[in-house]
Design a protein around this motif. Structure first.
Motif, PDB file in Angstrom:
ATOM      1  N   ARG A 163       0.846  -1.212   0.000  1.00 17.54           N
ATOM      2  CA  ARG A 163       0.000   0.000   0.000  1.00 17.54           C
ATOM      3  C   ARG A 163       0.873   1.249   0.000  1.00 17.54           C
ATOM      4  N   SER A 164       1.968   1.204   0.734  1.00 18.31           N
ATOM      5  CA  SER A 164       2.904   2.335   0.755  1.00 18.31           C
ATOM      6  C   SER A 164       3.493   2.566  -0.633  1.00 18.31           C
ATOM      7  N   LEU A 165       3.876   1.483  -1.301  1.00 14.01           N
ATOM      8  CA  LEU A 165       4.385   1.599  -2.674  1.00 14.01           C
ATOM      9  C   LEU A 165       3.338   2.213  -3.593  1.00 14.01           C
ATOM     10  N   HIS A 166       2.124   1.717  -3.478  1.00 10.66           N
ATOM     11  CA  HIS A 166       1.043   2.233  -4.326  1.00 10.66           C
ATOM     12  C   HIS A 166       0.823   3.733  -4.110  1.00 10.66           C
ATOM     13  N   LEU A 167       0.740   4.148  -2.879  1.00 12.73           N
ATOM     14  CA  LEU A 167       0.505   5.564  -2.587  1.00 12.73           C
ATOM     15  C   LEU A 167       1.686   6.435  -3.012  1.00 12.73           C
ATOM     16  N   THR A 168       2.890   5.966  -2.743  1.00 11.95           N
ATOM     17  CA  THR A 168       4.080   6.748  -3.085  1.00 11.95           C
ATOM     18  C   THR A 168       4.293   6.791  -4.595  1.00 11.95           C
ATOM     19  N   SER A 169       3.820   5.786  -5.303  1.00  9.00           N
ATOM     20  CA  SER A 169       3.978   5.773  -6.761  1.00  9.00           C
ATOM     21  C   SER A 169       3.128   6.840  -7.443  1.00  9.00           C
ATOM     22  N   GLN A 170       2.234   7.470  -6.726  1.00 11.76           N
ATOM     23  CA  GLN A 170       1.488   8.597  -7.293  1.00 11.76           C
ATOM     24  C   GLN A 170       2.421   9.774  -7.563  1.00 11.76           C
ATOM     25  N   GLU A 171       3.484   9.876  -6.773  1.00 11.85           N
ATOM     26  CA  GLU A 171       4.500  10.914  -6.979  1.00 11.85           C
ATOM     27  C   GLU A 171       5.704  10.373  -7.746  1.00 11.85           C
ATOM     28  N   PHE A 172       6.035   9.118  -7.505  1.00  6.72           N
ATOM     29  CA  PHE A 172       7.196   8.475  -8.143  1.00  6.72           C
ATOM     30  C   PHE A 172       6.695   7.244  -8.890  1.00  6.72           C
ATOM     31  N   ALA A 173       6.215   7.461 -10.104  1.00  5.08           N
ATOM     32  CA  ALA A 173       5.547   6.400 -10.867  1.00  5.08           C
ATOM     33  C   ALA A 173       6.414   5.162 -11.059  1.00  5.08           C
ATOM     34  N   TRP A 174       7.708   5.329 -11.121  1.00  6.42           N
ATOM     35  CA  TRP A 174       8.602   4.195 -11.324  1.00  6.42           C
ATOM     36  C   TRP A 174       8.578   3.192 -10.182  1.00  6.42           C
ATOM     37  N   LEU A 175       8.036   3.571  -9.039  1.00  3.50           N
ATOM     38  CA  LEU A 175       7.908   2.626  -7.930  1.00  3.50           C
ATOM     39  C   LEU A 175       6.923   1.503  -8.254  1.00  3.50           C
ATOM     40  N   ASN A 176       6.064   1.721  -9.248  1.00  2.00           N
ATOM     41  CA  ASN A 176       5.165   0.648  -9.679  1.00  2.00           C
ATOM     42  C   ASN A 176       5.931  -0.556 -10.177  1.00  2.00           C
ATOM     43  N   ASN A 177       7.188  -0.363 -10.599  1.00  3.13           N
ATOM     44  CA  ASN A 177       8.007  -1.462 -11.112  1.00  3.13           C
ATOM     45  C   ASN A 177       8.588  -2.325 -10.003  1.00  3.13           C
ATOM     46  N   THR A 178       8.374  -1.958  -8.760  1.00  3.51           N
ATOM     47  CA  THR A 178       8.986  -2.660  -7.632  1.00  3.51           C
ATOM     48  C   THR A 178       8.375  -4.034  -7.414  1.00  3.51           C
ATOM     49  N   HIS A 179       7.124  -4.180  -7.745  1.00  2.00           N
ATOM     50  CA  HIS A 179       6.483  -5.486  -7.580  1.00  2.00           C
ATOM     51  C   HIS A 179       5.505  -5.697  -8.722  1.00  2.00           C
TER      52      HIS A 179
END
Length: 145
Positions: free
Chosen positions: A58-74
């Motif tokens: 959930r933290s990744l999902h929320l933070t990916s709103q600002e840092f879209a590349w975090l969607n690639n983490t999982h």
């Protein structure tokens, strides 16, 4: 809910202490993973691997709103544990300043989510040792990613 400036400083300082003052992208990624491994060690006995993975996801999902590349983490689907290798790979592929900002934002988001679930005082008790990691030899921590 966003973390206080003091909490923000503690999280950023925890990452910097682990990576070292002249860290490169690999060292920074190692520091990020080491912080998440410590969180895993501290919280899995309390909320379980799936519970921790859910809050992390959930933290990744929320933070990916600002840092879209975090969607690639999982990948898609429900996380059952933190993917440390994927996390490291994702952070090593980003410019250093972007990586630092995203890592700090991700940990802030995680802190806030955990506090909303278990309360601010318990969150502080659980994460205090991680944020306030001593200024010892950071290089010993970086080799375990």
């Amino acid at each position: 809910m966003s973390p206080s400036p003091t909490e923000s400083s503690r999280i950023a300082a925890a990452l910097e202490r682990r990576a070292g003052p002249q860290a490169n992208a690999d060292q920074h990624a190692d520091a990020v993973v080491n912080v998440w491994r410590e969180i895993d060690n501290a919280l899995t006995p309390i909320i379980g691997a799936r519970g921790l993975a859910a809050v992390h996801g959930r933290s990744l999902h929320l933070t990916s709103q600002e840092f879209a590349w975090l969607n690639n983490t999982h990948g898609s689907g429900v996380l059952t544990e933190i993917d440390f290798n994927g996390l490291r790979q994702t952070f090593t592929t980003q410019p250093m300043m972007e990586s630092q900002a995203a890592a700090t934002a991700l940990l802030h988001t995680f802190h806030d989510l955990l506090a909303s679930l278990v309360g601010a005082e318990l969150t502080e008790c659980l994460l205090h040792a991680i944020w306030d990691y001593p200024l010892g030899d950071h290089t010993a921590q970086n080799g375990s990613a």
